[in-house]
Design a protein around this motif. Structure first.
Motif, PDB file in Angstrom:
ATOM      1  N   ALA A  50     -11.996  -6.599   9.989  1.00 12.99           N
ATOM      2  CA  ALA A  50     -10.898  -6.093  10.403  1.00 12.99           C
ATOM      3  C   ALA A  50     -10.713  -4.680  10.463  1.00 12.99           C
ATOM      4  O   ALA A  50     -10.433  -3.650   9.536  1.00 12.99           O
ATOM      5  N   PRO A  51     -11.441  -4.039  11.753  1.00 10.92           N
ATOM      6  CA  PRO A  51     -11.715  -2.648  11.906  1.00 10.92           C
ATOM      7  C   PRO A  51     -10.328  -1.764  11.781  1.00 10.92           C
ATOM      8  O   PRO A  51     -10.616  -0.556  11.502  1.00 10.92           O
ATOM      9  N   TRP A  52      -9.362  -2.206  12.077  1.00 12.26           N
ATOM     10  CA  TRP A  52      -8.225  -1.558  11.739  1.00 12.26           C
ATOM     11  C   TRP A  52      -7.473  -1.279  10.501  1.00 12.26           C
ATOM     12  O   TRP A  52      -6.575  -0.562  10.139  1.00 12.26           O
ATOM     13  N   ALA A  53      -8.223  -2.012   9.334  1.00 11.62           N
ATOM     14  CA  ALA A  53      -7.714  -2.114   8.096  1.00 11.62           C
ATOM     15  C   ALA A  53      -7.907  -0.566   7.436  1.00 11.62           C
ATOM     16  O   ALA A  53      -8.798   0.077   7.535  1.00 11.62           O
ATOM     17  N   THR A  54      -6.866  -0.564   6.767  1.00 11.50           N
ATOM     18  CA  THR A  54      -6.588   0.972   5.931  1.00 11.50           C
ATOM     19  C   THR A  54      -6.738   0.745   4.461  1.00 11.50           C
ATOM     20  O   THR A  54      -6.474   1.731   3.633  1.00 11.50           O
ATOM     21  N   THR A  55      -6.768  -0.582   4.307  1.00 10.68           N
ATOM     22  CA  THR A  55      -6.705  -0.898   2.736  1.00 10.68           C
ATOM     23  C   THR A  55      -7.783  -1.789   2.467  1.00 10.68           C
ATOM     24  O   THR A  55      -8.401  -2.694   3.102  1.00 10.68           O
ATOM     25  N   CYS A  56      -8.299  -1.775   0.941  1.00  9.41           N
ATOM     26  CA  CYS A  56      -9.236  -2.891   0.551  1.00  9.41           C
ATOM     27  C   CYS A  56      -8.520  -4.266   0.412  1.00  9.41           C
ATOM     28  O   CYS A  56      -7.177  -4.131   0.568  1.00  9.41           O
ATOM     29  N   ILE A  57      -9.541  -5.123   0.037  1.00 10.78           N
ATOM     30  CA  ILE A  57      -8.605  -6.332   0.065  1.00 10.78           C
ATOM     31  C   ILE A  57      -7.733  -6.551  -1.432  1.00 10.78           C
ATOM     32  O   ILE A  57      -6.844  -7.069  -1.117  1.00 10.78           O
ATOM     33  N   GLU A  58      -7.963  -6.013  -2.158  1.00  5.63           N
ATOM     34  CA  GLU A  58      -7.188  -6.010  -3.311  1.00  5.63           C
ATOM     35  C   GLU A  58      -6.002  -5.435  -3.072  1.00  5.63           C
ATOM     36  O   GLU A  58      -4.747  -5.829  -3.573  1.00  5.63           O
ATOM     37  N   CYS A  59      -5.795  -4.141  -2.578  1.00  6.21           N
ATOM     38  CA  CYS A  59      -4.810  -3.483  -2.326  1.00  6.21           C
ATOM     39  C   CYS A  59      -3.836  -4.179  -1.279  1.00  6.21           C
ATOM     40  O   CYS A  59      -2.654  -4.146  -1.378  1.00  6.21           O
ATOM     41  N   GLN A  60      -4.524  -4.623  -0.132  1.00  8.85           N
ATOM     42  CA  GLN A  60      -3.589  -5.606   1.102  1.00  8.85           C
ATOM     43  C   GLN A  60      -3.264  -6.724   0.078  1.00  8.85           C
ATOM     44  O   GLN A  60      -2.010  -6.963   0.274  1.00  8.85           O
ATOM     45  N   GLY A  61      -3.711  -7.280  -0.523  1.00 14.82           N
ATOM     46  CA  GLY A  61      -3.284  -8.540  -1.246  1.00 14.82           C
ATOM     47  C   GLY A  61      -1.863  -8.060  -2.176  1.00 14.82           C
ATOM     48  O   GLY A  61      -0.957  -8.585  -2.144  1.00 14.82           O
ATOM     49  N   LEU A  62      -2.119  -7.067  -2.788  1.00 12.46           N
ATOM     50  CA  LEU A  62      -0.836  -6.346  -3.577  1.00 12.46           C
ATOM     51  C   LEU A  62       0.312  -6.166  -2.538  1.00 12.46           C
ATOM     52  O   LEU A  62       1.465  -6.474  -2.736  1.00 12.46           O
ATOM     53  N   ARG A  63      -0.124  -5.676  -1.551  1.00 13.96           N
ATOM     54  CA  ARG A  63       1.089  -5.212  -0.496  1.00 13.96           C
ATOM     55  C   ARG A  63       1.755  -6.379   0.073  1.00 13.96           C
ATOM     56  O   ARG A  63       2.952  -6.646   0.196  1.00 13.96           O
ATOM     57  N   GLU A  64       0.791  -7.551   0.070  1.00 11.28           N
ATOM     58  CA  GLU A  64       1.432  -8.772   0.885  1.00 11.28           C
ATOM     59  C   GLU A  64       2.332  -9.568  -0.381  1.00 11.28           C
ATOM     60  O   GLU A  64       3.237  -9.948   0.265  1.00 11.28           O
ATOM     61  N   MET A  65       1.820  -9.509  -1.524  1.00 10.91           N
ATOM     62  CA  MET A  65       2.480  -9.986  -2.613  1.00 10.91           C
ATOM     63  C   MET A  65       3.795  -9.254  -2.755  1.00 10.91           C
ATOM     64  O   MET A  65       5.088 -10.168  -2.957  1.00 10.91           O
ATOM     65  N   ARG A  66       4.030  -7.965  -2.522  1.00 16.84           N
ATOM     66  CA  ARG A  66       5.255  -7.141  -2.996  1.00 16.84           C
ATOM     67  C   ARG A  66       6.085  -7.460  -1.718  1.00 16.84           C
ATOM     68  O   ARG A  66       7.364  -7.689  -1.814  1.00 16.84           O
ATOM     69  N   ARG A  67       5.428  -7.618  -0.268  1.00 14.48           N
ATOM     70  CA  ARG A  67       6.194  -7.850   0.790  1.00 14.48           C
ATOM     71  C   ARG A  67       6.926  -9.333   0.886  1.00 14.48           C
ATOM     72  O   ARG A  67       8.211  -9.605   0.959  1.00 14.48           O
TER      73      ARG A  67
END
Length: 73
Positions: A50-67
């Motif tokens: 995912a070359p567009w990713a601006t977050t690591c996997i852990e932080c992205q998982g936290l974002r998705e859980m919050r959403r």
């Protein structure tokens, strides 16, 4: 004397400028391969997948859980 339309226009302009400033910061950080949330390095495997990713996997998982939590509320 400013009316509601003038105040709304100022608020919209300020919001747009803040968003553009955040985007510029994200673009700078992304080129350094750092997570914008925690500052840790984004693993090469994630950058490749995912070359567009601006977050690591852990932080992205936290974002998705919050959403997900916000949508269910």
């Amino acid at each position: 004397m400013a009316d509601n339309a003038d105040r709304a226009a100022v608020t919209i302009q300020q919001s747009l400028e803040a968003t553009l400033a955040r985007r510029a910061t994200l673009a700078t950080r992304a080129t350094h391969d750092e997570c914008v949330d925690c500052g840790n390095e984004i693993p090469a495997q994630r950058r490749k997948a995912a070359p567009w990713a601006t977050t690591c996997i852990e932080c992205q998982g936290l974002r998705e859980m919050r959403r997900k939590h916000v949508r269910q509320s």
